[in-house]
Design a protein around this motif. Structure first.
Motif, PDB file in Angstrom:
ATOM      1  N   ASP A 174     -18.516  35.727 -33.120  1.00  0.00           N
ATOM      2  CA  ASP A 174     -18.227  34.889 -34.280  1.00  0.00           C
ATOM      3  C   ASP A 174     -16.990  35.328 -35.043  1.00  0.00           C
ATOM      4  OD1 ASP A 174     -19.278  37.176 -35.415  1.00  0.00           O
ATOM      5  OD2 ASP A 174     -21.065  36.208 -36.233  1.00  0.00           O
ATOM      6  N   GLY A 175     -16.326  36.394 -34.594  1.00  0.00           N
ATOM      7  CA  GLY A 175     -15.100  36.837 -35.222  1.00  0.00           C
ATOM      8  C   GLY A 175     -14.663  38.177 -34.667  1.00  0.00           C
ATOM      9  N   LEU A 176     -13.418  38.526 -34.934  1.00  0.00           N
ATOM     10  CA  LEU A 176     -12.862  39.797 -34.460  1.00  0.00           C
ATOM     11  C   LEU A 176     -12.246  40.491 -35.659  1.00  0.00           C
ATOM     12  CD1 LEU A 176     -10.574  40.195 -31.308  1.00  0.00           C
ATOM     13  CD2 LEU A 176     -10.129  41.429 -33.420  1.00  0.00           C
ATOM     14  N   ALA A 177     -12.893  41.573 -36.106  1.00  0.00           N
ATOM     15  CA  ALA A 177     -12.359  42.370 -37.216  1.00  0.00           C
ATOM     16  C   ALA A 177     -11.616  43.572 -36.633  1.00  0.00           C
ATOM     17  CB  ALA A 177     -13.479  42.802 -38.147  1.00  0.00           C
ATOM     18  N   SER A 178     -12.340  44.613 -36.253  1.00  0.00           N
ATOM     19  CA  SER A 178     -11.687  45.743 -35.586  1.00  0.00           C
ATOM     20  C   SER A 178     -11.585  45.523 -34.086  1.00  0.00           C
ATOM     21  CB  SER A 178     -12.465  47.035 -35.854  1.00  0.00           C
ATOM     22  OG  SER A 178     -13.706  47.013 -35.181  1.00  0.00           O
ATOM     23  N   GLY A 179     -12.452  44.649 -33.542  1.00  0.00           N
ATOM     24  CA  GLY A 179     -12.429  44.364 -32.107  1.00  0.00           C
ATOM     25  C   GLY A 179     -13.166  45.370 -31.260  1.00  0.00           C
ATOM     26  N   THR A 180     -13.756  46.373 -31.873  1.00  0.00           N
ATOM     27  CA  THR A 180     -14.399  47.448 -31.110  1.00  0.00           C
ATOM     28  C   THR A 180     -15.576  46.938 -30.297  1.00  0.00           C
ATOM     29  OG1 THR A 180     -13.786  48.935 -32.916  1.00  0.00           O
ATOM     30  CG2 THR A 180     -15.320  49.780 -31.299  1.00  0.00           C
ATOM     31  N   THR A 181     -16.414  46.079 -30.875  1.00  0.00           N
ATOM     32  CA  THR A 181     -17.590  45.580 -30.167  1.00  0.00           C
ATOM     33  C   THR A 181     -17.186  44.694 -28.998  1.00  0.00           C
ATOM     34  OG1 THR A 181     -18.760  45.613 -32.286  1.00  0.00           O
ATOM     35  CG2 THR A 181     -19.830  44.465 -30.471  1.00  0.00           C
ATOM     36  N   LEU A 182     -16.184  43.850 -29.188  1.00  0.00           N
ATOM     37  CA  LEU A 182     -15.702  43.010 -28.087  1.00  0.00           C
ATOM     38  C   LEU A 182     -15.118  43.859 -26.969  1.00  0.00           C
ATOM     39  CD1 LEU A 182     -13.885  39.793 -29.401  1.00  0.00           C
ATOM     40  CD2 LEU A 182     -15.569  39.958 -27.562  1.00  0.00           C
ATOM     41  N   ARG A 183     -14.427  44.922 -27.318  1.00  0.00           N
ATOM     42  CA  ARG A 183     -13.883  45.807 -26.282  1.00  0.00           C
ATOM     43  C   ARG A 183     -14.996  46.443 -25.469  1.00  0.00           C
ATOM     44  NH1 ARG A 183     -10.780  50.343 -27.944  1.00  0.00           N
ATOM     45  NH2 ARG A 183     -11.377  50.140 -30.126  1.00  0.00           N
ATOM     46  N   ALA A 184     -16.050  46.868 -26.155  1.00  0.00           N
ATOM     47  CA  ALA A 184     -17.181  47.473 -25.436  1.00  0.00           C
ATOM     48  C   ALA A 184     -17.814  46.458 -24.485  1.00  0.00           C
ATOM     49  CB  ALA A 184     -18.220  47.988 -26.433  1.00  0.00           C
ATOM     50  N   ALA A 185     -17.991  45.224 -24.954  1.00  0.00           N
ATOM     51  CA  ALA A 185     -18.579  44.187 -24.102  1.00  0.00           C
ATOM     52  C   ALA A 185     -17.680  43.876 -22.911  1.00  0.00           C
ATOM     53  CB  ALA A 185     -18.832  42.933 -24.926  1.00  0.00           C
ATOM     54  N   ALA A 186     -16.371  43.792 -23.143  1.00  0.00           N
ATOM     55  CA  ALA A 186     -15.439  43.487 -22.059  1.00  0.00           C
ATOM     56  C   ALA A 186     -15.438  44.577 -20.992  1.00  0.00           C
ATOM     57  CB  ALA A 186     -14.038  43.293 -22.623  1.00  0.00           C
ATOM     58  N   LEU A 187     -15.459  45.834 -21.417  1.00  0.00           N
ATOM     59  CA  LEU A 187     -15.488  46.933 -20.445  1.00  0.00           C
ATOM     60  C   LEU A 187     -16.787  46.938 -19.654  1.00  0.00           C
ATOM     61  CD1 LEU A 187     -13.852  49.696 -22.668  1.00  0.00           C
ATOM     62  CD2 LEU A 187     -12.884  48.693 -20.588  1.00  0.00           C
ATOM     63  N   ALA A 188     -17.899  46.561 -20.299  1.00  0.00           N
ATOM     64  CA  ALA A 188     -19.172  46.472 -19.579  1.00  0.00           C
ATOM     65  C   ALA A 188     -19.133  45.354 -18.544  1.00  0.00           C
ATOM     66  CB  ALA A 188     -20.312  46.239 -20.571  1.00  0.00           C
ATOM     67  N   VAL A 189     -18.533  44.234 -18.896  1.00  0.00           N
ATOM     68  CA  VAL A 189     -18.418  43.115 -17.951  1.00  0.00           C
ATOM     69  C   VAL A 189     -17.516  43.488 -16.782  1.00  0.00           C
ATOM     70  CG1 VAL A 189     -17.440  40.789 -17.693  1.00  0.00           C
ATOM     71  CG2 VAL A 189     -18.960  41.305 -19.604  1.00  0.00           C
ATOM     72  N   ARG A 190     -16.449  44.223 -17.027  1.00  0.00           N
ATOM     73  CA  ARG A 190     -15.524  44.631 -15.967  1.00  0.00           C
ATOM     74  C   ARG A 190     -16.236  45.385 -14.842  1.00  0.00           C
ATOM     75  NH1 ARG A 190     -10.827  41.862 -15.678  1.00  0.00           N
ATOM     76  NH2 ARG A 190      -9.500  42.094 -17.524  1.00  0.00           N
ATOM     77  N   ARG A 191     -17.296  46.091 -15.170  1.00  0.00           N
ATOM     78  CA  ARG A 191     -18.033  46.845 -14.154  1.00  0.00           C
ATOM     79  C   ARG A 191     -18.624  45.919 -13.085  1.00  0.00           C
ATOM     80  NH1 ARG A 191     -19.875  52.020 -15.472  1.00  0.00           N
ATOM     81  NH2 ARG A 191     -21.853  51.604 -14.432  1.00  0.00           N
ATOM     82  N   HIS A 192     -18.803  44.647 -13.420  1.00  0.00           N
ATOM     83  CA  HIS A 192     -19.390  43.683 -12.477  1.00  0.00           C
ATOM     84  C   HIS A 192     -18.332  42.980 -11.628  1.00  0.00           C
ATOM     85  CE1 HIS A 192     -23.508  43.813 -14.264  1.00  0.00           C
ATOM     86  NE2 HIS A 192     -22.828  44.201 -15.328  1.00  0.00           N
TER      87      HIS A 192
END
Length: 454
Positions: free
Chosen positions: A138-156
């Motif tokens: 719903d938004g990007l403030a520091s972006g830290t949570t989105l980065r964590a999710a993106a790196l987790a998805v990359r593993r697949h």
């Protein structure tokens, strides 16, 4: 003036995100497309995106790691399926030690597992290999949570990873963009402030609502499964005071917070002026103390009109008799109301608040078990210094030469056990990288030793 909201609610924001994605020209209608929303707030946005793009929707769970006492500020994030913590620069700036970080990470990992199991009924993430994945929040403030999710998805090993948000802080977009194939933002307003500022309705999203939007279970089941409130939350208090000889009455405003379990005691954090109980320094130190097992009370020692005058003149903060009287009132109020931990009260003063703390310790040795100071003007306690019997910890920045000299002159006049801790290269307000974290560890360690004598 607060910013004018861009969106009525998350569903409307999702339509704006879908429009931005459709403008790419190669996303909508793809057979390999899957939309993953970040619960909880990202799911209503992701539902609107998935419906508009004709794609299946699922959830990927990522959690912000909040700074003690400043839970809205992330020092890192974690996501399901990936052990490594994604660090934010806040971690380095505050100087958070591993002993502070570890319990927060453990608690959030437990919540990640709970949510992942609940939202997918124990099933793993859908097959992502070779697919185009759109991550939605719903938004990007520091972006830290989105980065964590993106790196987790990359593993697949997906073919492509796109992150899409309705509103983003432009200064943090590059950090997220670096680990994505594409970042789509519907708006990047400046100044950014907070994600919630850009919504008319930014109410909390429940587990039940997440499951309804995913089409998986009833809300009743989800509510029963939700985690309870954080035991380290604070609540506002009001302490009545009267001004001697004037007849004017008012209230000191403070925040009382409890640790998990029975508190080792109560630490009252006070300052004379020039800041407030809600400064990030006071909030972090109170959070760190609660993590260490102590109840905390953050209190402003000036009434509202006095604070307004002091902001202009700077005089009230140096009125040691006044602020000492106010701190004594707060201390006696805590004891009288039997606030949790008040059987062992420690005063923690900053700047002139440290002088007030020493004056109160001299007047009420029956209530005050110890005094700590942060950048404290202990020299301003004057004639009260020889009357202080409680142990005293004085923390001073190595670059704060004036305060350091005044402390070294005043310390020999204290008859009880004293300790001076100097934080190298730190100034008066401890804003240098790592300085505030060092202050917190000194205080927690000293409080642990204090228990051996009381």
């Amino acid at each position: 003036m607060p910013p004018t909201p861009l969106y009525a609610n998350r569903a409307e924001a999702g339509k704006a995100v879908a429009t931005a994605l459709e403008a790419l020209g190669d996303v909508a209608g793809r057979r390999d497309l899957v939309v993953l929303g970040l619960p909880r707030g990202g799911i209503p946005v992701a539902r609107a995106v998935a419906d508009a793009l004709g794609a299946p929707l699922d959830a990927i769970v990522a959690r912000k790691l909040g700074v003690p006492g400043l839970s809205e500020v992330a020092f890192g994030a974690i996501a399901e399926g990936r052990r490594k913590v994604v660090e934010d620069s806040v971690w380095w700036y505050l100087g958070l030690p591993r002993r502070v970080v570890a319990p927060i990470v453990d608690r959030e990992r437990t919540e990640v597992r709970r949510r992942a199991c609940l939202y997918r009924a124990g099933a793993p993430l859908p097959a992502l290999r070779g697919r185009t994945v759109v991550l939605v929040d719903d938004g990007l403030a520091s972006g830290t949570t989105l980065r964590a999710a993106a790196l987790a998805v990359r593993r697949h090993r997906p073919a492509r990873v796109i992150a899409a948000v309705p509103v983003a802080s432009a200064m943090h977009c590059d950090d997220v963009r670096a680990i994505l194939d594409q970042l789509v933002t519907a708006a990047t307003p400046e100044p950014f402030e907070t994600v919630s500022a850009w919504y008319d309705d930014f109410g909390p999203v429940s587990d039940g609502e997440v499951l309804r939007l995913l089409g998986r279970a009833s809300g009743a089941h989800a509510v029963a499964s939700e985690a309870g409130p954080d035991a380290t939350d604070e609540h506002e208090i009001a302490i009545p005071v009267g001004q001697d000889g004037v007849g004017e009455h008012g209230r000191l405003i403070g925040d009382l917070g409890l640790p998990n379990g029975i508190p080792a005691g109560l630490v009252i954090l006070a300052h004379g002026g020039g800041s407030s109980r809600n400064s990030y320094r006071n909030r972090y130190l109170a959070g760190r103390l609660r993590q260490g097992g102590w109840a905390t009370m953050r209190v402003d020692l000036l009434l509202e009109h006095e604070q307004a005058d002091d902001d202009v003149t700077g005089n009230a903060r140096f009125d040691i008799p006044l602020i000492a009287r106010r701190l004594q009132c707060a201390t006696e109020w805590a004891a009288h109301t039997r606030s949790p931990g008040s059987e062992r009260i420690v005063l923690f003063g900053a700047s002139t608040g440290a002088a007030a703390a020493l004056v109160v310790a001299a007047r009420r040795p029956d209530l005050v078990r110890g005094v700590a100071s942060r950048g404290g003007r202990v020299d301003l306690a004057g004639p009260s210094l020889p009357e202080v019997r409680a142990p005293v910890l004085m923390i001073v920045g190595g670059a704060d030469l004036g305060t350091l000299e005044g402390t070294r002159v005043a310390a020999p006049r204290l008859p009880g056990r004293t300790r001076l801790a100097v934080i190298r290269r730190a100034g008066h307000t401890f804003e240098e990288p790592g300085a505030l974290g060092a202050v917190g560890e000194h205080v927690v360690h000293w409080l642990g030793r204090l228990g051996r004598y009381h």
